[in-house]
Design an enzyme around this catalytic site. Structure first.
Site, mmCIF file in Angstrom:
data_model
loop_
_atom_site.group_PDB
_atom_site.id
_atom_site.type_symbol
_atom_site.label_atom_id
_atom_site.label_comp_id
_atom_site.label_asym_id
_atom_site.label_seq_id
_atom_site.Cartn_x
_atom_site.Cartn_y
_atom_site.Cartn_z
ATOM 1 N N ASP A 45 0.824 -1.213 0.000
ATOM 2 C CA ASP A 45 0.000 0.000 0.000
ATOM 3 C C ASP A 45 0.856 1.260 0.000
ATOM 4 O OD1 ASP A 45 -2.367 -1.417 0.142
ATOM 5 O OD2 ASP A 45 -2.391 -1.441 2.330
ATOM 6 N N LYS A 67 -3.233 2.197 -1.571
ATOM 7 C CA LYS A 67 -4.295 2.582 -0.632
ATOM 8 C C LYS A 67 -4.085 4.004 -0.098
ATOM 9 C CE LYS A 67 -6.372 0.238 3.363
ATOM 10 N NZ LYS A 67 -7.135 1.170 3.990
ATOM 11 N N MET A 180 -7.478 8.393 10.024
ATOM 12 C CA MET A 180 -8.134 8.891 8.804
ATOM 13 C C MET A 180 -9.101 10.037 9.126
ATOM 14 S SD MET A 180 -9.046 5.160 7.196
ATOM 15 C CE MET A 180 -9.524 4.486 8.771
HETATM 16 C C1 LIG Z 1 -6.105 3.131 6.403
HETATM 17 S S1 LIG Z 1 -5.486 3.595 7.966
HETATM 18 C C2 LIG Z 1 -4.301 2.341 8.206
HETATM 19 C C3 LIG Z 1 -3.927 2.162 9.641
HETATM 20 C C4 LIG Z 1 -2.866 1.098 9.847
HETATM 21 N N1 LIG Z 1 -3.374 -0.214 9.529
HETATM 22 C C5 LIG Z 1 -2.312 1.105 11.270
HETATM 23 O O1 LIG Z 1 -2.500 0.124 12.001
HETATM 24 O O2 LIG Z 1 -1.668 2.097 11.642
HETATM 25 C C6 LIG Z 1 -4.542 5.004 7.524
HETATM 26 C C7 LIG Z 1 -4.487 6.044 8.638
HETATM 27 O O3 LIG Z 1 -3.580 5.619 9.641
HETATM 28 C C8 LIG Z 1 -2.949 6.750 10.218
HETATM 29 N N2 LIG Z 1 -1.496 6.626 10.013
HETATM 30 C C9 LIG Z 1 -0.854 5.596 9.445
HETATM 31 N N3 LIG Z 1 0.477 5.783 9.488
HETATM 32 C C10 LIG Z 1 0.673 6.966 10.090
HETATM 33 C C11 LIG Z 1 1.826 7.722 10.446
HETATM 34 N N4 LIG Z 1 3.062 7.284 10.186
HETATM 35 N N5 LIG Z 1 1.651 8.906 11.071
HETATM 36 C C12 LIG Z 1 0.417 9.356 11.366
HETATM 37 N N6 LIG Z 1 -0.708 8.693 11.054
HETATM 38 C C13 LIG Z 1 -0.586 7.512 10.440
HETATM 39 C C14 LIG Z 1 -3.518 7.974 9.523
HETATM 40 O O4 LIG Z 1 -4.613 8.415 10.287
HETATM 41 C C15 LIG Z 1 -3.969 7.393 8.205
HETATM 42 O O5 LIG Z 1 -4.976 8.201 7.619
#
Ligand SMILES: C[S@@+](CC[C@H](N)C(=O)[O-])C[C@H]1O[C@@H](n2cnc3c(N)ncnc32)[C@H](O)[C@@H]1O
Length: 296
Positions: A45, A67, A180
Site C-alpha cells: 500500500d 491505498k 483517517m
Molecule cells: C487506512 S489507515 C491504516 C492504519 C494502519 N493499519 C495502522 O494500524 O496504523 C490510515 C491512517 O492511519 C494513520 N497513520 C498511518 N500511518 C501513520 C503515520 N506514520 N503517522 C500518522 N498517522 C498515520 C492515519 O490516520 C492514516 O490516515
C-alpha cells in the site's frame, strides 16, 4: 517456524498479511523483515515507506495497490482476487500493509476472502500508527493520572457523517485516537464539545509519525482545526485527544512553538479528572472504570 517456500509448486501458496508498522523501518518486527527480504511477490500500500519496500530482494515482483485513507486505487475486491490468484498458482505472497493489518487496514476482509477461497494465510502484526506516534511524540496513550482507557476510532466519513456514540466519546478519563480523521477534524471537535467535552481538551495532530518527516501540532478542541489549516497538515495524520497530550511537554523533545498548551493546563485537567473518577467509583456508576481498574 513456517516460512516462504523458495520454489513454486502445484499446491497453492500462502499469503502473509504483514504489518509494516508506522513508517520507520526499525519498527518492523523480525518476522516481517524476514518475510519482506525473502518475498517473491510483494503487494503493498501507499503507507508502506519506500525504505521498507527497498528491503525486498531485487528479483521480487513488487505490486503497488496504492491505498489512500480507506480507498484503494485498485478496488478492494480486485486486490483480494489478486492475492487468491497468485496463491492458487502456487506462489507465496507477502501482502504488506501500513501499521497493523487488522487495525483499519482491511486485513480482516482480505483474510475472509482467502479463507473462503481455501487459501492458507498467516497474519503478522505490526506496530499500529497510534503506538508509533505515541512513542515518537512523548504522548502515552494511557496514564494513571490521565486516561484509564484508549479508543481507536475511524474519522473516515461515511455518506458525509460520522456515526459514533459521541456521548461516550466525550467522557473524561480516556484517550481518543482518530485514524483517517484529518478531513473531519472540525466535525470531530464540534461533536465532542456538543456532547460535553471541555473545549479546552488538548488535541495533538501527528503527521508522518516515526519518519524523518514527522510533524506534531497541539491545540485544543476549540482551536485545533484553525491551527491545522494554518500549519497545512496532510495525510497520513493521526488525531490524539485527551489530557495525555499535555505530557508531550515533558516527555517529548519538541520546540516550544509545537506545543501550545498553557503550562498550567495539564495540572488543572488532572485535578478535574481525579475528582470525577473518584466520584464515579464511589457511586459505583461506571462499570467501565471498575473493569479497567481491576485490569490494571
Ligand atoms: C487506512 S489507515 C491504516 C492504519 C494502519 N493499519 C495502522 O494500524 O496504523 C490510515 C491512517 O492511519 C494513520 N497513520 C498511518 N500511518 C501513520 C503515520 N506514520 N503517522 C500518522 N498517522 C498515520 C492515519 O490516520 C492514516 O490516515
Amino acid at each position: 517456524m513456517p516460512f516462504i517456500k523458495q520454489t513454486t509448486s502445484a499446491s497453492p501458496g500462502t499469503v502473509f498479511l504483514v504489518g509494516a508498522g508506522p513508517g520507520d523501518p526499525d519498527l518492523l518486527t523480525v518476522k516481517a523483515l524476514r518475510l519482506i527480504e525473502n518475498a517473491d511477490i510483494l503487494v503493498y500500500d501507499r503507507l508502506v515507506s519506500e525504505e521498507i519496500v527497498g528491503l525486498t530482494n531485487p528479483q521480487a515482483e513488487k505490486i503497488f495497490v496504492g491505498k489512500k485513507d480507506g480507498y484503494h486505487s485498485l478496488p478492494q475486491d480486485q486486490i483480494n482476487q489478486l492475492l487468491v490468484d497468485y496463491a492458487a498458482k502456487g506462489k507465496d505472497v507477502v501482502r504488506l500493509k501500513g501499521g497493523d493489518p487488522y487495525i483499519f487496514g482491511r486485513g480482516g476482509e482480505e483474510a475472509e476472502q482467502l479463507s473462503e477461497a481455501g487459501i492458507s494465510f498467516q497474519v503478522v502484526p505490526g506496530i499500529t500508527a497510534a503506538a508509533g506516534c505515541s512513542a515518537a511524540t512523548g504522548i502515552p496513550l494511557t496514564h494513571r493520572d490521565h486516561a484509564q482507557s484508549v479508543k481507536f476510532i475511524t474519522g473516515h466519513l461515511k455518506k458525509g457523517d460520522l456515526k459514533h456514540d459521541w456521548h461516550n466519546l466525550a467522557k473524561s478519563g480516556q484517550t481518543l485516537v482518530f485514524y483517517m480523521g484529518l478531513n473531519s477534524l472540525g466535525t470531530i471537535s464540534s461533536k465532542l464539545i456538543e456532547h460535553g467535552c471541555p473545549a479546552s481538551m488538548p488535541v495533538a495532530l501527528v503527521q508522518d509519525g516515526t519518519t524523518a518527516k514527522q510533524r506534531l501540532l497541539t491545540g485544543t478542541l476549540e482551536n485545533i482545526e484553525q491551527r491545522c489549516l494554518q500549519a497545512g497538515f496532510s495525510s497520513p495524520s493521526l488525531i490524539i485527544i485527551g489530557t495525555v497530550v499535555s505530557m508531550a511537554q515533558t516527555l517529548g523533545s519538541w520546540p516550544d512553538e509545537a506545543l501550545q498548551l498553557s503550562p498550567d493546563l495539564s495540572k488543572e485537567l488532572t485535578k478535574e479528572l481525579t475528582k470525577e473518577l473518584s466520584q464515579s467509583l464511589s457511586q459505583k456508576h461506571s462499570k467501565e472504570f471498575q473493569q479497567v481498574l481491576q485490569a490494571s
